[in-house]
Write an enzyme that holds these catalytic residues in place. Sequence first.
Site, PDB file in Angstrom:
ATOM      1  N   THR A  72     -52.122  -2.025 -43.263  1.00 20.18           N
ATOM      2  CA  THR A  72     -50.817  -2.326 -43.538  1.00 20.18           C
ATOM      3  C   THR A  72     -50.803  -3.548 -44.639  1.00 20.18           C
ATOM      4  O   THR A  72     -49.720  -3.552 -45.601  1.00 20.18           O
ATOM      5  CB  THR A  72     -50.181  -3.348 -41.687  1.00 20.18           C
ATOM      6  OG1 THR A  72     -48.992  -2.560 -41.336  1.00 20.18           O
ATOM      7  CG2 THR A  72     -48.360  -3.615 -42.954  1.00 20.18           C
ATOM      8  N   ASN A 139     -49.469  10.600 -39.790  1.00 18.51           N
ATOM      9  CA  ASN A 139     -49.737  10.296 -37.819  1.00 18.51           C
ATOM     10  C   ASN A 139     -48.820  10.858 -36.572  1.00 18.51           C
ATOM     11  O   ASN A 139     -48.801  10.659 -35.802  1.00 18.51           O
ATOM     12  CB  ASN A 139     -49.232   8.409 -38.348  1.00 18.51           C
ATOM     13  CG  ASN A 139     -47.807   7.711 -38.841  1.00 18.51           C
ATOM     14  OD1 ASN A 139     -47.642   8.921 -39.789  1.00 18.51           O
ATOM     15  ND2 ASN A 139     -46.965   7.429 -38.224  1.00 18.51           N
ATOM     16  N   GLN A 167     -54.952   7.956 -41.534  1.00 19.69           N
ATOM     17  CA  GLN A 167     -54.848   9.290 -40.366  1.00 19.69           C
ATOM     18  C   GLN A 167     -56.033  10.362 -40.323  1.00 19.69           C
ATOM     19  O   GLN A 167     -56.060  11.151 -40.231  1.00 19.69           O
ATOM     20  CB  GLN A 167     -53.837   9.953 -39.889  1.00 19.69           C
ATOM     21  CG  GLN A 167     -52.798   8.608 -39.277  1.00 19.69           C
ATOM     22  CD  GLN A 167     -53.146   8.001 -38.020  1.00 19.69           C
ATOM     23  OE1 GLN A 167     -54.203   8.913 -37.074  1.00 19.69           O
ATOM     24  NE2 GLN A 167     -52.280   6.505 -37.433  1.00 19.69           N
ATOM     25  N   HIS A 189     -59.435   0.526 -36.709  1.00 17.13           N
ATOM     26  CA  HIS A 189     -58.849   0.948 -35.735  1.00 17.13           C
ATOM     27  C   HIS A 189     -58.647   2.169 -34.905  1.00 17.13           C
ATOM     28  O   HIS A 189     -58.456   2.670 -33.892  1.00 17.13           O
ATOM     29  CB  HIS A 189     -58.050  -0.698 -35.124  1.00 17.13           C
ATOM     30  CG  HIS A 189     -56.187   0.097 -35.914  1.00 17.13           C
ATOM     31  ND1 HIS A 189     -55.420   0.124 -34.428  1.00 17.13           N
ATOM     32  CD2 HIS A 189     -55.741  -0.447 -36.765  1.00 17.13           C
ATOM     33  CE1 HIS A 189     -54.973   0.389 -35.314  1.00 17.13           C
ATOM     34  NE2 HIS A 189     -54.934  -0.079 -36.329  1.00 17.13           N
ATOM     35  N   THR A 225     -61.306 -15.929 -45.828  1.00 14.39           N
ATOM     36  CA  THR A 225     -62.648 -15.534 -45.572  1.00 14.39           C
ATOM     37  C   THR A 225     -62.421 -14.133 -44.638  1.00 14.39           C
ATOM     38  O   THR A 225     -61.515 -14.937 -43.614  1.00 14.39           O
ATOM     39  CB  THR A 225     -62.717 -16.768 -44.116  1.00 14.39           C
ATOM     40  OG1 THR A 225     -62.712 -18.508 -45.049  1.00 14.39           O
ATOM     41  CG2 THR A 225     -64.254 -16.949 -43.576  1.00 14.39           C
ATOM     42  N   CYS A 312     -39.284   2.860 -32.688  1.00 16.56           N
ATOM     43  CA  CYS A 312     -38.082   2.150 -31.670  1.00 16.56           C
ATOM     44  C   CYS A 312     -38.246   1.121 -31.949  1.00 16.56           C
ATOM     45  O   CYS A 312     -39.153  -0.028 -32.036  1.00 16.56           O
ATOM     46  CB  CYS A 312     -39.389   1.569 -30.171  1.00 16.56           C
ATOM     47  SG  CYS A 312     -38.601   1.168 -28.860  1.00 16.56           S
TER      48      CYS A 312
HETATM   49  N1  PLP Z   1     -50.539   3.936 -42.175  1.00 18.05           N
HETATM   50  C1  PLP Z   1     -50.057   4.973 -41.138  1.00 18.05           C
HETATM   51  C2  PLP Z   1     -50.643   6.656 -41.789  1.00 18.05           C
HETATM   52  C3  PLP Z   1     -50.534   4.184 -39.242  1.00 18.05           C
HETATM   53  O1  PLP Z   1     -50.448   5.446 -38.861  1.00 18.05           O
HETATM   54  C4  PLP Z   1     -50.114   2.804 -39.167  1.00 18.05           C
HETATM   55  C5  PLP Z   1     -50.669   2.982 -38.256  1.00 18.05           C
HETATM   56  O2  PLP Z   1     -50.208   3.011 -37.001  1.00 18.05           O
HETATM   57  C6  PLP Z   1     -50.682   1.801 -40.424  1.00 18.05           C
HETATM   58  C7  PLP Z   1     -51.005   3.136 -42.202  1.00 18.05           C
HETATM   59  C8  PLP Z   1     -50.618   0.906 -39.985  1.00 18.05           C
HETATM   60  O3  PLP Z   1     -52.117   0.630 -40.381  1.00 18.05           O
HETATM   61  P1  PLP Z   1     -53.034  -1.215 -39.395  1.00 18.05           P
HETATM   62  O4  PLP Z   1     -52.788  -0.934 -37.882  1.00 18.05           O
HETATM   63  O5  PLP Z   1     -54.366  -0.985 -40.490  1.00 18.05           O
HETATM   64  O6  PLP Z   1     -52.109  -2.460 -40.408  1.00 18.05           O
END
Ligand code: PLP
Length: 370
Positions: A72, A139, A167, A189, A225, A312
């Site tokens: 993000t 995704n 993804q 993650h 940091t 959602c």
């Molecule tokens: N971009 C895509 C394609 C994602 O699937 C996601 C998470 O669902 C994100 C960005 C956001 O990632 P983060 O959880 O590292 O902010």
Amino acid sequence: MSNQTYLDYNATCPLKPEVFDVLQHVMREPHNASSVHQTGRAANMLVEKAREQIAALVNAPTNQVIFNSGATEGNNTVIQHFKDEPILVSAIEHDAVLKADDDLIIIPVDDNGTVKLDELEALLKEHKPALVSVMYANNETGVIQPIADISALAHKHGALFHCDAVQAAGRIEIDIPALGIDFLTLSSHKFGGPQGVGALVLGLCGVTPTLLHGGGQEKSARAGTENVAGIVGFGKAAELAKAGLNDFRAQTGIFQTTLEDKLKTYGGVHIYAQGAERVSNTTLFSINGLSSETLLMAFDLDGIAVSNGSACSSGKVEPSHVLKAMGASDEAASGAIRVSTGWKTTPEDIEAFLNVWHKLYERMKDKINA
Ligand code: PLP
């Protein structure tokens, strides 16, 4: 720990045990990678090793990796940097791109969810954007975009190219120079690393988008940091993902085929984007007449964690913008179920899913328009 059958790897993925081991070890120490004392220098060495591991995953020079809090932030960093100029983004981007600026210009996709190259070129000619942003793998549908073609078009028309590869990492190969990527976002993650850490990896265009200003961390490209333990875990997860890529594809490919072959034997089931190249861990499907809310709840009660393609917000399921862009009706775009597998998925998990699915299908048969 939950004993649900977990099939929602595109949302987040269980931490790999090897990653947990390094995290545990590193978290015991008061690590600040900017401190000049021995403990700080040790932290710095750990961060630099992780930088090499991330660079190796995407074939980039080590000094082009900037650690941050996740995709993000990475996506916002790039989009915000170009916000005063025209930016083209695909209709199926994650909200972390789509909501990063108010007046993005949307590139349409076809009914398989693949960017329309002719429309992209027309938009490039019309708007002369500074940036084009298209994700590598979607995704919701798992569709893989023709990134090398898209970046070549962007460059031909004088734009830089950003790719959200969240993804794709750990699912398919990522080669920044071969794909012509100027900015790439990653999130730990989604492939077995800890949450809250990621990276923006730069190509060789010489531009360094910067969102957070403050201390001189990450050569002043990202103040704050460093999350040393998170970065070390992210690096370890990247090393494992790179080494295990072929096995991952083979294994999840078998799960995908088993799942989809079986689903297709039921009337009223539609599997999305079958005509496009997809990552091997993702299946998105809907059933005529059933809402994804009903199905999700039923799966959940029967011990299966899957997801819906739709967003959602405020307790209301919105139709998926990805499926809408692919031409789906509001009803279809609100009714999709996403199954996504990963490193810990077993054949028994797939069997458990299919058993519950069969039970639910039989129970709801009269509502299904087969
Ligand atoms: N971009 C895509 C394609 C994602 O699937 C996601 C998470 O669902 C994100 C960005 C956001 O990632 P983060 O959880 O590292 O902010």
